[in-house]
Design a protein around this motif. Structure first.
Motif, PDB file in Angstrom:
ATOM      1  N   TRP A 114      11.433   8.816  -1.978  1.00  5.36           N
ATOM      2  CA  TRP A 114      10.084   9.200  -1.575  1.00  5.36           C
ATOM      3  C   TRP A 114       9.952  10.700  -1.791  1.00  5.36           C
ATOM      4  N   VAL A 115       8.886  11.104  -2.495  1.00  5.94           N
ATOM      5  CA  VAL A 115       8.748  12.491  -2.933  1.00  5.94           C
ATOM      6  C   VAL A 115       7.410  13.072  -2.498  1.00  5.94           C
ATOM      7  N   ASN A 116       7.440  14.343  -2.113  1.00  2.00           N
ATOM      8  CA  ASN A 116       6.229  15.136  -1.930  1.00  2.00           C
ATOM      9  C   ASN A 116       5.982  15.760  -3.298  1.00  2.00           C
ATOM     10  N   PHE A 117       4.968  15.257  -4.027  1.00  2.00           N
ATOM     11  CA  PHE A 117       4.757  15.687  -5.406  1.00  2.00           C
ATOM     12  C   PHE A 117       4.380  17.155  -5.539  1.00  2.00           C
ATOM     13  N   LEU A 162      10.923   8.874   4.313  1.00  2.00           N
ATOM     14  CA  LEU A 162      10.196   7.633   4.063  1.00  2.00           C
ATOM     15  C   LEU A 162       9.134   7.437   5.140  1.00  2.00           C
ATOM     16  N   PRO A 163       7.957   6.955   4.764  1.00  2.00           N
ATOM     17  CA  PRO A 163       6.939   6.663   5.782  1.00  2.00           C
ATOM     18  C   PRO A 163       7.448   5.574   6.733  1.00  2.00           C
ATOM     19  N   ASP A 164       7.049   5.674   7.988  1.00  2.00           N
ATOM     20  CA  ASP A 164       7.505   4.711   8.997  1.00  2.00           C
ATOM     21  C   ASP A 164       7.160   3.274   8.619  1.00  2.00           C
ATOM     22  N   ALA A 223      17.231   1.711   4.517  1.00  2.00           N
ATOM     23  CA  ALA A 223      16.621   3.020   4.294  1.00  2.00           C
ATOM     24  C   ALA A 223      17.602   4.140   4.579  1.00  2.00           C
ATOM     25  N   GLY A 224      17.547   5.143   3.725  1.00  2.00           N
ATOM     26  CA  GLY A 224      18.163   6.426   4.024  1.00  2.00           C
ATOM     27  C   GLY A 224      17.068   7.323   4.585  1.00  2.00           C
ATOM     28  N   GLU A 231       0.817  -1.222   0.000  1.00  2.00           N
ATOM     29  CA  GLU A 231       0.000   0.000   0.000  1.00  2.00           C
ATOM     30  C   GLU A 231       0.849   1.270   0.000  1.00  2.00           C
ATOM     31  N   CYS A 232       1.836   1.292  -0.892  1.00  2.00           N
ATOM     32  CA  CYS A 232       2.715   2.462  -1.019  1.00  2.00           C
ATOM     33  C   CYS A 232       2.776   2.976  -2.458  1.00  2.00           C
TER      34      CYS A 232
END
Length: 141
Positions: A116-119, A127-129, A83-84, A45-46
């Motif tokens: 992971w981007v804020n469009f 990154l989401p937890d 993860a970074g 769900e990502c």
């Protein structure tokens, strides 16, 4: 580097995947890995949300080891790295499926860096937890 297996999927080699040389065109390998990446992201769900946040790739690479040809079925294995802040590496292995002498043989391997981007802001975001928890822990010395 620590890698974690997160997804495996099979897909057919399509007639249209081949080029004039009679083998699967190099660009199609990237489509195979894209399909596998999206299937994994969907399963956790990502998927990207154009009005919010989501994953994009910033680079991709592939080593072509053996030719793939129609007809056939492949298995794409997806692994991920630690993860970074806003990114992680994905790794792919493509193997032929079947009962001939080529089944299970590695035909290509590669990867892509996912950010992971804020469009709306057009910037990277943490990154989401939930996603971060699915990635392997970074090695410490």
């Amino acid at each position: 580097m620590t890698k974690k297996l997160v997804h495996t999927m099979r897909m057919p080699i399509r007639w249209g995947d081949m080029d004039a040389m009679g083998h699967v065109n190099n660009t199609v390998y990237f489509r195979y890995t894209e399909q596998a990446r999206i299937a994994w992201l969907e399963s956790i769900e990502c998927l990207p949300n154009p009005e919010g946040e989501g994953p994009v790739i910033v680079n991709a690479h592939c080593t072509f080891i053996k030719q793939l040809k129609y007809p056939g079925e492949i298995e794409v294995t997806t692994l991920v790295g630690p993860a970074g802040r806003s990114s992680f590496e994905t790794y792919y292995e493509i193997r032929l499926v079947g009962d001939d002498g080529q089944a299970g043989v590695l035909h290509s391997e590669g990867g892509a860096k996912v950010v992971w981007v804020n469009f709306p802001a057009e910037k990277s975001a943490p990154l989401p937890d939930g996603l971060r928890q699915l990635l392997p822990a970074a090695r410490t010395n």
